[in-house]
Scaffold this motif. Structure first.
Motif, PDB file in Angstrom:
ATOM      1  N   THR A  32     -26.129 -27.824  23.739  1.00  0.00           N
ATOM      2  CA  THR A  32     -24.746 -27.555  23.348  1.00  0.00           C
ATOM      3  C   THR A  32     -24.517 -26.098  22.956  1.00  0.00           C
ATOM      4  O   THR A  32     -23.407 -25.738  22.546  1.00  0.00           O
ATOM      5  CB  THR A  32     -24.327 -28.458  22.174  1.00  0.00           C
ATOM      6  N   ALA A  33     -25.533 -25.250  23.053  1.00  0.00           N
ATOM      7  CA  ALA A  33     -25.388 -23.834  22.699  1.00  0.00           C
ATOM      8  C   ALA A  33     -24.507 -23.116  23.723  1.00  0.00           C
ATOM      9  O   ALA A  33     -24.632 -23.337  24.934  1.00  0.00           O
ATOM     10  CB  ALA A  33     -26.749 -23.163  22.614  1.00  0.00           C
ATOM     11  N   GLU A  34     -23.631 -22.253  23.233  1.00  0.00           N
ATOM     12  CA  GLU A  34     -22.726 -21.510  24.113  1.00  0.00           C
ATOM     13  C   GLU A  34     -23.377 -20.260  24.690  1.00  0.00           C
ATOM     14  O   GLU A  34     -23.076 -19.852  25.809  1.00  0.00           O
ATOM     15  CB  GLU A  34     -21.463 -21.109  23.342  1.00  0.00           C
ATOM     16  N   ARG A  35     -24.270 -19.647  23.942  1.00  0.00           N
ATOM     17  CA  ARG A  35     -24.934 -18.413  24.373  1.00  0.00           C
ATOM     18  C   ARG A  35     -26.377 -18.431  23.892  1.00  0.00           C
ATOM     19  O   ARG A  35     -26.713 -19.149  22.945  1.00  0.00           O
ATOM     20  CB  ARG A  35     -24.217 -17.169  23.811  1.00  0.00           C
ATOM     21  N   ALA A  36     -27.210 -17.609  24.504  1.00  0.00           N
ATOM     22  CA  ALA A  36     -28.607 -17.536  24.095  1.00  0.00           C
ATOM     23  C   ALA A  36     -29.149 -16.140  24.360  1.00  0.00           C
ATOM     24  O   ALA A  36     -28.625 -15.392  25.200  1.00  0.00           O
ATOM     25  CB  ALA A  36     -29.452 -18.580  24.834  1.00  0.00           C
ATOM     26  N   LEU A  37     -30.195 -15.811  23.622  1.00  0.00           N
ATOM     27  CA  LEU A  37     -30.905 -14.548  23.824  1.00  0.00           C
ATOM     28  C   LEU A  37     -32.396 -14.842  23.826  1.00  0.00           C
ATOM     29  O   LEU A  37     -32.900 -15.558  22.947  1.00  0.00           O
ATOM     30  CB  LEU A  37     -30.547 -13.548  22.724  1.00  0.00           C
ATOM     31  N   VAL A  38     -33.108 -14.311  24.808  1.00  0.00           N
ATOM     32  CA  VAL A  38     -34.543 -14.531  24.963  1.00  0.00           C
ATOM     33  C   VAL A  38     -35.256 -13.194  24.801  1.00  0.00           C
ATOM     34  O   VAL A  38     -34.920 -12.218  25.470  1.00  0.00           O
ATOM     35  CB  VAL A  38     -34.871 -15.130  26.346  1.00  0.00           C
TER      36      VAL A  38
ATOM     37  N   TRP B 185     -34.251 -20.310  33.168  1.00  0.00           N
ATOM     38  CA  TRP B 185     -34.524 -21.662  32.679  1.00  0.00           C
ATOM     39  C   TRP B 185     -33.660 -21.984  31.460  1.00  0.00           C
ATOM     40  O   TRP B 185     -33.103 -23.082  31.349  1.00  0.00           O
ATOM     41  CB  TRP B 185     -36.004 -21.804  32.328  1.00  0.00           C
ATOM     42  N   VAL B 186     -33.527 -21.036  30.536  1.00  0.00           N
ATOM     43  CA  VAL B 186     -32.682 -21.247  29.360  1.00  0.00           C
ATOM     44  C   VAL B 186     -31.231 -21.454  29.787  1.00  0.00           C
ATOM     45  O   VAL B 186     -30.538 -22.336  29.277  1.00  0.00           O
ATOM     46  CB  VAL B 186     -32.802 -20.061  28.379  1.00  0.00           C
ATOM     47  N   GLU B 187     -30.774 -20.652  30.754  1.00  0.00           N
ATOM     48  CA  GLU B 187     -29.389 -20.770  31.226  1.00  0.00           C
ATOM     49  C   GLU B 187     -29.119 -22.152  31.805  1.00  0.00           C
ATOM     50  O   GLU B 187     -28.035 -22.712  31.631  1.00  0.00           O
ATOM     51  CB  GLU B 187     -29.102 -19.693  32.269  1.00  0.00           C
ATOM     52  N   GLU B 188     -30.102 -22.716  32.483  1.00  0.00           N
ATOM     53  CA  GLU B 188     -29.933 -24.043  33.074  1.00  0.00           C
ATOM     54  C   GLU B 188     -29.855 -25.136  32.023  1.00  0.00           C
ATOM     55  O   GLU B 188     -29.357 -26.229  32.293  1.00  0.00           O
ATOM     56  CB  GLU B 188     -31.103 -24.347  34.016  1.00  0.00           C
ATOM     57  N   ASN B 189     -30.324 -24.850  30.816  1.00  0.00           N
ATOM     58  CA  ASN B 189     -30.447 -25.896  29.805  1.00  0.00           C
ATOM     59  C   ASN B 189     -29.484 -25.774  28.635  1.00  0.00           C
ATOM     60  O   ASN B 189     -29.569 -26.563  27.691  1.00  0.00           O
ATOM     61  CB  ASN B 189     -31.890 -25.930  29.277  1.00  0.00           C
ATOM     62  N   ILE B 190     -28.581 -24.790  28.664  1.00  0.00           N
ATOM     63  CA  ILE B 190     -27.578 -24.690  27.609  1.00  0.00           C
ATOM     64  C   ILE B 190     -26.192 -24.894  28.213  1.00  0.00           C
ATOM     65  O   ILE B 190     -26.016 -24.874  29.432  1.00  0.00           O
ATOM     66  CB  ILE B 190     -27.648 -23.336  26.865  1.00  0.00           C
ATOM     67  N   ALA B 191     -25.200 -25.072  27.352  1.00  0.00           N
ATOM     68  CA  ALA B 191     -23.850 -25.358  27.830  1.00  0.00           C
ATOM     69  C   ALA B 191     -23.200 -24.147  28.476  1.00  0.00           C
ATOM     70  O   ALA B 191     -22.472 -24.267  29.461  1.00  0.00           O
ATOM     71  CB  ALA B 191     -22.989 -25.861  26.662  1.00  0.00           C
TER      72      ALA B 191
ATOM     73  N   VAL C  37     -23.136 -19.942  29.972  1.00  0.00           N
ATOM     74  CA  VAL C  37     -23.831 -19.211  31.038  1.00  0.00           C
ATOM     75  C   VAL C  37     -24.298 -17.837  30.571  1.00  0.00           C
ATOM     76  O   VAL C  37     -24.959 -17.120  31.325  1.00  0.00           O
ATOM     77  CB  VAL C  37     -22.908 -19.035  32.272  1.00  0.00           C
ATOM     78  N   GLU C  38     -23.982 -17.475  29.333  1.00  0.00           N
ATOM     79  CA  GLU C  38     -24.372 -16.163  28.821  1.00  0.00           C
ATOM     80  C   GLU C  38     -25.766 -16.233  28.212  1.00  0.00           C
ATOM     81  O   GLU C  38     -25.946 -16.752  27.112  1.00  0.00           O
ATOM     82  CB  GLU C  38     -23.375 -15.663  27.767  1.00  0.00           C
ATOM     83  N   VAL C  39     -26.740 -15.725  28.954  1.00  0.00           N
ATOM     84  CA  VAL C  39     -28.114 -15.653  28.452  1.00  0.00           C
ATOM     85  C   VAL C  39     -28.592 -14.214  28.610  1.00  0.00           C
ATOM     86  O   VAL C  39     -28.703 -13.706  29.731  1.00  0.00           O
ATOM     87  CB  VAL C  39     -29.057 -16.614  29.198  1.00  0.00           C
TER      88      VAL C  39
ATOM     89  N   LEU D 198     -32.831 -17.147  20.574  1.00  0.00           N
ATOM     90  CA  LEU D 198     -31.681 -17.293  19.694  1.00  0.00           C
ATOM     91  C   LEU D 198     -30.645 -18.167  20.398  1.00  0.00           C
ATOM     92  O   LEU D 198     -30.145 -17.810  21.463  1.00  0.00           O
ATOM     93  CB  LEU D 198     -31.091 -15.915  19.369  1.00  0.00           C
ATOM     94  N   LEU D 199     -30.344 -19.323  19.809  1.00  0.00           N
ATOM     95  CA  LEU D 199     -29.332 -20.243  20.351  1.00  0.00           C
ATOM     96  C   LEU D 199     -28.071 -20.095  19.506  1.00  0.00           C
ATOM     97  O   LEU D 199     -28.064 -20.460  18.324  1.00  0.00           O
ATOM     98  CB  LEU D 199     -29.838 -21.686  20.310  1.00  0.00           C
ATOM     99  N   ALA D 200     -27.019 -19.562  20.095  1.00  0.00           N
ATOM    100  CA  ALA D 200     -25.820 -19.207  19.334  1.00  0.00           C
ATOM    101  C   ALA D 200     -24.674 -20.179  19.589  1.00  0.00           C
ATOM    102  O   ALA D 200     -24.509 -20.689  20.700  1.00  0.00           O
ATOM    103  CB  ALA D 200     -25.388 -17.782  19.686  1.00  0.00           C
ATOM    104  N   THR D 201     -23.869 -20.388  18.568  1.00  0.00           N
ATOM    105  CA  THR D 201     -22.673 -21.241  18.599  1.00  0.00           C
ATOM    106  C   THR D 201     -23.035 -22.636  19.114  1.00  0.00           C
ATOM    107  O   THR D 201     -22.642 -23.062  20.193  1.00  0.00           O
ATOM    108  CB  THR D 201     -21.572 -20.608  19.466  1.00  0.00           C
ATOM    109  N   ILE D 202     -23.801 -23.341  18.295  1.00  0.00           N
ATOM    110  CA  ILE D 202     -24.281 -24.682  18.636  1.00  0.00           C
ATOM    111  C   ILE D 202     -23.165 -25.710  18.423  1.00  0.00           C
ATOM    112  O   ILE D 202     -22.442 -25.661  17.427  1.00  0.00           O
ATOM    113  CB  ILE D 202     -25.497 -25.043  17.765  1.00  0.00           C
TER     114      ILE D 202
END
Length: 397
Positions: A299-305, A325-331, A333-335, A352-356
């Motif tokens: 359900t995360a809107e954004r992520a940082l690896v 892989w992270v982009e495929e698994n969060i809600a 598309v901003e990774v 970092l999983l942001a805006t859960i």
């Protein structure tokens, strides 16, 4: 990333103290901070923050004895003395700061009540983003603490640009003393965010092939709400197979630290020629393992690896594939992501999983708080109606 930390309350003060201790150990000047409290004894408990950066507030109201787990009083004290707090921050210097991070335990009184007040005023005064690092109590710490945390967190999400949550209940170990438990939890917090906030620093290895700088972090957190951070670490072994632990004392040896065998299974990052697959595996463990706040990562809107370690271990293809892989698994598309070359005998991955959108632990906290509030109302009604009945004349009106 130049971060100004403000530790509000006892828990927040100890965390900021550890951030500045890490900064001093690494010979860096990325972090600065102050600590604020209503209890004089709590201010004396920090070690690395100069006396002039320890601010005692609320003396006219609580006389330096704290607010007694009453976060309504904590908020009032912070509001009454906000000018004093802002002056202390300005005195420390803010012209080159990239972000403010307000650290607080949300179950007590001073930090729980004061952190939202401070975030509101910092956002009004400064253009830089204001983040909150909030620690929520375990359910067994008591319903009062859950009620405080629920009220504080509900307010913080509206006042801060983003709230990064650390859940004590997800990190407790049975049979552990209170002091060792809190020391270990604080180390976990500082290690994760130390790697994240230092990404992009220039060292003897230069900068990464895919640099993660302050703008990447700010853009990841810009959506507000709550966020969680995952972390995984593995020892890097050279081709000869001999441990490179001697090199772990370099620039970020103390930052990446040694892996906790109770938490992370051993992964030999160079046991095969496919370093790309190993980096993907490390990032997967960071995201699917123990997060600072257990949540539904999808359900995360954004992520940082971010992958940090010796340059020879940082495979570009592995970093890019792990981002995919992270982009495929969060809600969303901003990774964003990249690598951070450091002098260390370890390789670490931070996610970092942001805006859960869904965190069962937060829902549980809100339910506990609701029950506690109802119980408080019922107990007040019983206290006023049961013991003293009408019919007895008072001594005087």
């Amino acid at each position: 990333m130049r971060v100004f930390f403000i530790g509000f309350g006892q828990a927040g003060g100890k965390i900021v103290d550890m951030f500045l201790a890490q900064d001093r150990k690494l010979g860096s000047t990325s972090f600065r901070g102050i600590v604020i409290n209503t209890a004089r004894t709590d201010l004396m408990g920090v070690k690395y923050i100069p006396m002039e950066d320890r601010l005692l507030i609320g003396q006219t109201m609580v006389k330096g004895h704290g607010v007694g787990t009453d976060n309504v009083t904590g908020a009032k004290v912070a509001a009454d003395e906000i000018d004093t707090i802002i002056n202390a921050i300005d005195k420390r210097g803010t012209h080159d700061v990239d972000a403010f991070v307000v650290c607080a335990g949300l179950g007590g009184g001073t930090g729980s009540g004061g952190a939202p007040v401070l975030c509101r005023h910092l956002k009004r005064i400064y253009r830089e983003p204001v983040y909150a690092l909030g620690i929520i109590p375990a359910p067994e710490e008591g319903r009062l603490y859950s009620l405080n945390a629920a009220r504080s967190l509900s307010t913080l999400v509206n006042e801060a640009d983003n709230v990064i949550v650390f859940d004590n209940s997800a990190w407790k170990n049975d049979g552990e003393s209170v002091k060792s438990a809190f020391d270990r939890l604080n180390e976990e917090i500082v290690r994760r965010f130390g790697v994240l906030f230092r990404a992009g620093e220039v060292n003897k290895f230069g900068v990464g092939e895919m640099v993660v700088d302050s703008s990447e972090i700010i853009n990841t957190l810009r959506g507000g709400g709550i966020s969680s951070v995952g972390y995984a670490i593995s020892e890097a072994l050279p081709k000869g197979g001999k441990s490179s632990s001697k090199s772990s004392g370099g620039l970020l040896g103390g930052l990446l630290g040694k892996k906790d065998k109770r938490q992370e299974p051993h992964v030999d990052i160079t046991s095969t020629e496919d370093k790309s697959a190993k980096i993907i595996g490390l990032v997967r463990r960071a995201m699917l393992g123990r997060l600072t706040l257990p949540c539904d990562y999808s359900t995360a809107e954004r992520a940082l690896v971010l992958v940090a370690g010796p340059p020879t271990e940082l495979d570009r293809k592995g970093v890019e594939k792990s981002k995919s892989w992270v982009e495929e698994n969060i809600a969303g598309v901003e990774v964003r992501g990249g690598d951070y070359p450091v002098d260390s005998g370890y390789v670490a991955a931070v996610v970092l999983l942001a805006t859960i959108g869904n965190a069962p632990r937060i829902r549980e906290l809100m339910e506990l708080a609701k029950e506690a509030k109802e119980e408080v109302v019922r107990s007040r009604e019983r206290a006023t109606s049961s013991m003293f009945e009408d019919g007895i004349d008072p001594l005087f009106e």
